[in-house]
Design a protein around this motif. Structure first.
Motif, PDB file in Angstrom:
ATOM      1  N   ALA A  12       0.808  -1.220   0.000  1.00 54.44           N
ATOM      2  CA  ALA A  12       0.000   0.000   0.000  1.00 54.44           C
ATOM      3  C   ALA A  12       0.840   1.268   0.000  1.00 54.44           C
ATOM      4  O   ALA A  12       0.341   2.345  -0.309  1.00 54.44           O
ATOM      5  CB  ALA A  12      -0.921   0.004   1.224  1.00 54.44           C
ATOM      6  N   ASN A  13       2.100   1.162   0.365  1.00 55.55           N
ATOM      7  CA  ASN A  13       2.915   2.368   0.514  1.00 55.55           C
ATOM      8  C   ASN A  13       4.371   2.003   0.259  1.00 55.55           C
ATOM      9  O   ASN A  13       4.941   1.203   0.985  1.00 55.55           O
ATOM     10  CB  ASN A  13       2.753   2.923   1.945  1.00 55.55           C
ATOM     11  CG  ASN A  13       3.648   4.119   2.190  1.00 55.55           C
ATOM     12  OD1 ASN A  13       3.752   4.997   1.359  1.00 55.55           O
ATOM     13  ND2 ASN A  13       4.310   4.140   3.332  1.00 55.55           N
ATOM     14  N   ARG A  14       4.960   2.609  -0.764  1.00 56.04           N
ATOM     15  CA  ARG A  14       6.355   2.329  -1.080  1.00 56.04           C
ATOM     16  C   ARG A  14       7.217   3.459  -0.510  1.00 56.04           C
ATOM     17  O   ARG A  14       7.364   4.516  -1.124  1.00 56.04           O
ATOM     18  CB  ARG A  14       6.558   2.207  -2.583  1.00 56.04           C
ATOM     19  CG  ARG A  14       7.971   1.803  -2.972  1.00 56.04           C
ATOM     20  CD  ARG A  14       8.114   1.663  -4.479  1.00 56.04           C
ATOM     21  NE  ARG A  14       9.472   1.306  -4.853  1.00 56.04           N
ATOM     22  CZ  ARG A  14       9.946   0.071  -4.868  1.00 56.04           C
ATOM     23  NH1 ARG A  14       9.147  -0.932  -4.548  1.00 56.04           N
ATOM     24  NH2 ARG A  14      11.195  -0.174  -5.211  1.00 56.04           N
ATOM     25  N   PRO A  15       7.784   3.277   0.662  1.00 57.24           N
ATOM     26  CA  PRO A  15       8.520   4.366   1.309  1.00 57.24           C
ATOM     27  C   PRO A  15       9.878   4.601   0.667  1.00 57.24           C
ATOM     28  O   PRO A  15      10.471   3.699   0.062  1.00 57.24           O
ATOM     29  CB  PRO A  15       8.689   3.862   2.747  1.00 57.24           C
ATOM     30  CG  PRO A  15       8.680   2.379   2.615  1.00 57.24           C
ATOM     31  CD  PRO A  15       7.747   2.059   1.489  1.00 57.24           C
ATOM     32  N   ALA A  16      10.377   5.823   0.859  1.00 63.80           N
ATOM     33  CA  ALA A  16      11.703   6.161   0.332  1.00 63.80           C
ATOM     34  C   ALA A  16      12.793   5.331   0.987  1.00 63.80           C
ATOM     35  O   ALA A  16      13.870   5.144   0.421  1.00 63.80           O
ATOM     36  CB  ALA A  16      11.977   7.650   0.552  1.00 63.80           C
ATOM     37  N   GLN A  17      12.521   4.819   2.173  1.00 65.58           N
ATOM     38  CA  GLN A  17      13.507   4.036   2.914  1.00 65.58           C
ATOM     39  C   GLN A  17      13.592   2.589   2.438  1.00 65.58           C
ATOM     40  O   GLN A  17      14.415   1.816   2.943  1.00 65.58           O
ATOM     41  CB  GLN A  17      13.149   4.029   4.418  1.00 65.58           C
ATOM     42  CG  GLN A  17      13.212   5.382   5.083  1.00 65.58           C
ATOM     43  CD  GLN A  17      11.884   6.128   4.974  1.00 65.58           C
ATOM     44  OE1 GLN A  17      11.068   5.858   4.090  1.00 65.58           O
ATOM     45  NE2 GLN A  17      11.654   7.067   5.863  1.00 65.58           N
ATOM     46  N   LEU A  18      12.748   2.188   1.483  1.00 64.37           N
ATOM     47  CA  LEU A  18      12.689   0.779   1.095  1.00 64.37           C
ATOM     48  C   LEU A  18      14.027   0.217   0.634  1.00 64.37           C
ATOM     49  O   LEU A  18      14.402  -0.894   1.045  1.00 64.37           O
ATOM     50  CB  LEU A  18      11.629   0.575   0.009  1.00 64.37           C
ATOM     51  CG  LEU A  18      11.462  -0.874  -0.455  1.00 64.37           C
ATOM     52  CD1 LEU A  18      11.088  -1.788   0.701  1.00 64.37           C
ATOM     53  CD2 LEU A  18      10.437  -0.959  -1.581  1.00 64.37           C
ATOM     54  N   LEU A  51      11.241  11.330   6.680  1.00 65.09           N
ATOM     55  CA  LEU A  51      12.165  11.444   7.811  1.00 65.09           C
ATOM     56  C   LEU A  51      12.182  10.199   8.698  1.00 65.09           C
ATOM     57  O   LEU A  51      12.991  10.119   9.622  1.00 65.09           O
ATOM     58  CB  LEU A  51      11.783  12.658   8.672  1.00 65.09           C
ATOM     59  CG  LEU A  51      11.794  14.024   7.985  1.00 65.09           C
ATOM     60  CD1 LEU A  51      11.268  15.093   8.934  1.00 65.09           C
ATOM     61  CD2 LEU A  51      13.185  14.379   7.499  1.00 65.09           C
ATOM     62  N   SER A  52      11.303   9.264   8.425  1.00 61.43           N
ATOM     63  CA  SER A  52      11.163   8.105   9.317  1.00 61.43           C
ATOM     64  C   SER A  52      12.437   7.266   9.353  1.00 61.43           C
ATOM     65  O   SER A  52      13.145   7.129   8.350  1.00 61.43           O
ATOM     66  CB  SER A  52       9.998   7.225   8.870  1.00 61.43           C
ATOM     67  OG  SER A  52       8.774   7.914   8.992  1.00 61.43           O
ATOM     68  N   ASP A  53      12.685   6.694  10.527  1.00 60.62           N
ATOM     69  CA  ASP A  53      13.839   5.821  10.673  1.00 60.62           C
ATOM     70  C   ASP A  53      13.485   4.412  10.221  1.00 60.62           C
ATOM     71  O   ASP A  53      12.323   4.094   9.947  1.00 60.62           O
ATOM     72  CB  ASP A  53      14.340   5.813  12.119  1.00 60.62           C
ATOM     73  CG  ASP A  53      13.253   5.371  13.096  1.00 60.62           C
ATOM     74  OD1 ASP A  53      12.067   5.569  12.800  1.00 60.62           O
ATOM     75  OD2 ASP A  53      13.601   4.828  14.154  1.00 60.62           O
ATOM     76  N   VAL A  54      14.493   3.570  10.114  1.00 54.00           N
ATOM     77  CA  VAL A  54      14.316   2.156   9.792  1.00 54.00           C
ATOM     78  C   VAL A  54      14.468   1.393  11.100  1.00 54.00           C
ATOM     79  O   VAL A  54      15.503   1.476  11.768  1.00 54.00           O
ATOM     80  CB  VAL A  54      15.356   1.692   8.752  1.00 54.00           C
ATOM     81  CG1 VAL A  54      15.232   0.191   8.510  1.00 54.00           C
ATOM     82  CG2 VAL A  54      15.180   2.460   7.442  1.00 54.00           C
ATOM     83  N   ASP A  55      13.433   0.643  11.452  1.00 48.04           N
ATOM     84  CA  ASP A  55      13.326   0.097  12.797  1.00 48.04           C
ATOM     85  C   ASP A  55      13.096  -1.415  12.728  1.00 48.04           C
ATOM     86  O   ASP A  55      12.033  -1.868  12.311  1.00 48.04           O
ATOM     87  CB  ASP A  55      12.158   0.780  13.500  1.00 48.04           C
ATOM     88  CG  ASP A  55      12.193   0.674  14.997  1.00 48.04           C
ATOM     89  OD1 ASP A  55      12.921  -0.189  15.506  1.00 48.04           O
ATOM     90  OD2 ASP A  55      11.494   1.461  15.663  1.00 48.04           O
ATOM     91  N   PHE A  56      14.107  -2.188  13.133  1.00 46.71           N
ATOM     92  CA  PHE A  56      14.039  -3.647  13.088  1.00 46.71           C
ATOM     93  C   PHE A  56      14.028  -4.238  14.496  1.00 46.71           C
ATOM     94  O   PHE A  56      14.702  -3.735  15.408  1.00 46.71           O
ATOM     95  CB  PHE A  56      15.277  -4.235  12.396  1.00 46.71           C
ATOM     96  CG  PHE A  56      15.239  -4.261  10.900  1.00 46.71           C
ATOM     97  CD1 PHE A  56      14.476  -5.199  10.227  1.00 46.71           C
ATOM     98  CD2 PHE A  56      15.998  -3.361  10.168  1.00 46.71           C
ATOM     99  CE1 PHE A  56      14.458  -5.237   8.841  1.00 46.71           C
ATOM    100  CE2 PHE A  56      15.990  -3.394   8.782  1.00 46.71           C
ATOM    101  CZ  PHE A  56      15.219  -4.335   8.116  1.00 46.71           C
TER     102      PHE A  56
END
Length: 290
Positions: A12-18, A51-56
């Motif tokens: 549904a949403n392809r983020p820039a962080q992908l 601006l979202s971080d990548v969170d694992f």
């Protein structure tokens, strides 16, 4: 491979962080010690912005958790291009493991990468309390018997280690990246909280450098302990300048605070910069683009 399983959370949403998320998933999944990879936060919920971080959340075989955590800085530096060693996250909730934060260059900015490393045998309970999107769920090998006592004992000792001046400097740099994000989003309450954390990190840095054997808690007796040398008085002057600023900073205030802390480190504990000069130069370049 984890990359092939990312379609579910990006439908549904392809983020820039992908691209960064995909790269990190492949890097982490390469280790046979890793049993689970789960994305959490805004990327898992489809609410990420630029601006979202990548969170694992990273599940690791219990007995292999200590070695994996000790090797993580090298892995993230060599394979992912992390600018600095990881910061032991003091903000993340306690989920039975260890939280670390890395700054990774990505598309012209420093991206915050949060990795929460948890013992594999704790993952089922963690899933009950944390909303995640699962991209890797690997069955343990027969030789990988659960050993939660080893994992939890190591995690507790790791988090309890006294922080060095280098670690406290890295904490400043990570918090500054977080603050720039809060300021851009207009998140005033969170910016207020993280600004106070940055000042507290400055206090901790001064005490670690100049009064490592202090018996006093927090902010007590700072002047009595620190202001006994010219260097100490200069450091307290830096701290006074920091806490005399605005309650909620602008971007220029954050940048000025980092430059003040770097000058403080040069004065009080220059060894904290050993091996970091190139990283600091790159960090400054990225911050100029903010």
């Amino acid at each position: 491979m984890p990359t092939l399983q990312l379609a579910e959370i990006t439908h549904a949403n392809r983020p820039a962080q992908l691209p960064l998320l995909s790269m990190l998933a492949d890097i982490l999944a390469t280790s046979p010690a890793v049993t689970h990879l789960m994305v959490r936060g805004s990327l898992a919920h489809g609410t990420a912005d630029r601006l979202s971080d990548v969170d694992f959340v990273v599940g690791v075989h219990d007995a292999q958790l200590p070695a994996f955590i000790e090797a993580l800085d090298a892995l993230m530096s060599i394979e992912a291009g992390a600018l600095l060693p990881g910061w032991r996250d003091t903000i993340v909730a306690d989920l039975g493991g260890v939280g670390t934060v890395f700054l990774v260059p990505d598309d012209g900015r420093l991206r915050q990468v949060d990795l929460y490393l948890a013992p594999a045998s704790r993952i089922p309970r963690l899933r009950e309390t944390v909303s995640t999107a699962v991209i890797l769920d690997r069955k343990p090998t027969p030789a990988a018997t659960p050993d939660i006592a080893v994992a939890e004992s190591f995690a507790a000792a790791f988090l309890a280690r006294p922080r060095t001046c280098t670690e406290l400097l890295i904490e400043h740099l990570v918090l500054a990246v977080l603050l720039h994000k809060r300021i851009k989003r207009g998140q005033r309450f969170i910016a207020y909280s993280e600004w106070h954390r940055l000042h507290t990190a400055t206090k901790d840095l001064i005490k670690t450098a100049l009064a490592p054997a202090s018996q006093f808690w927090g902010w007590y007796q700072l002047r009595e302990e620190i202001a006994v040398t010219p260097i100490g008085r200069a450091c307290l002057g830096d701290l006074d300048a920091a806490i005399s600023g605005p309650a909620i900073p602008a971007a220029t205030d954050v940048n000025a605070a980092i430059e003040r802390v770097l000058a403080l480190v040069e004065r009080a504990c220059p060894q904290a910069l050993d091996g970091l000069h190139d990283a600091i130069t790159a960090y400054r370049t990225y911050q100029e683009l903010v």
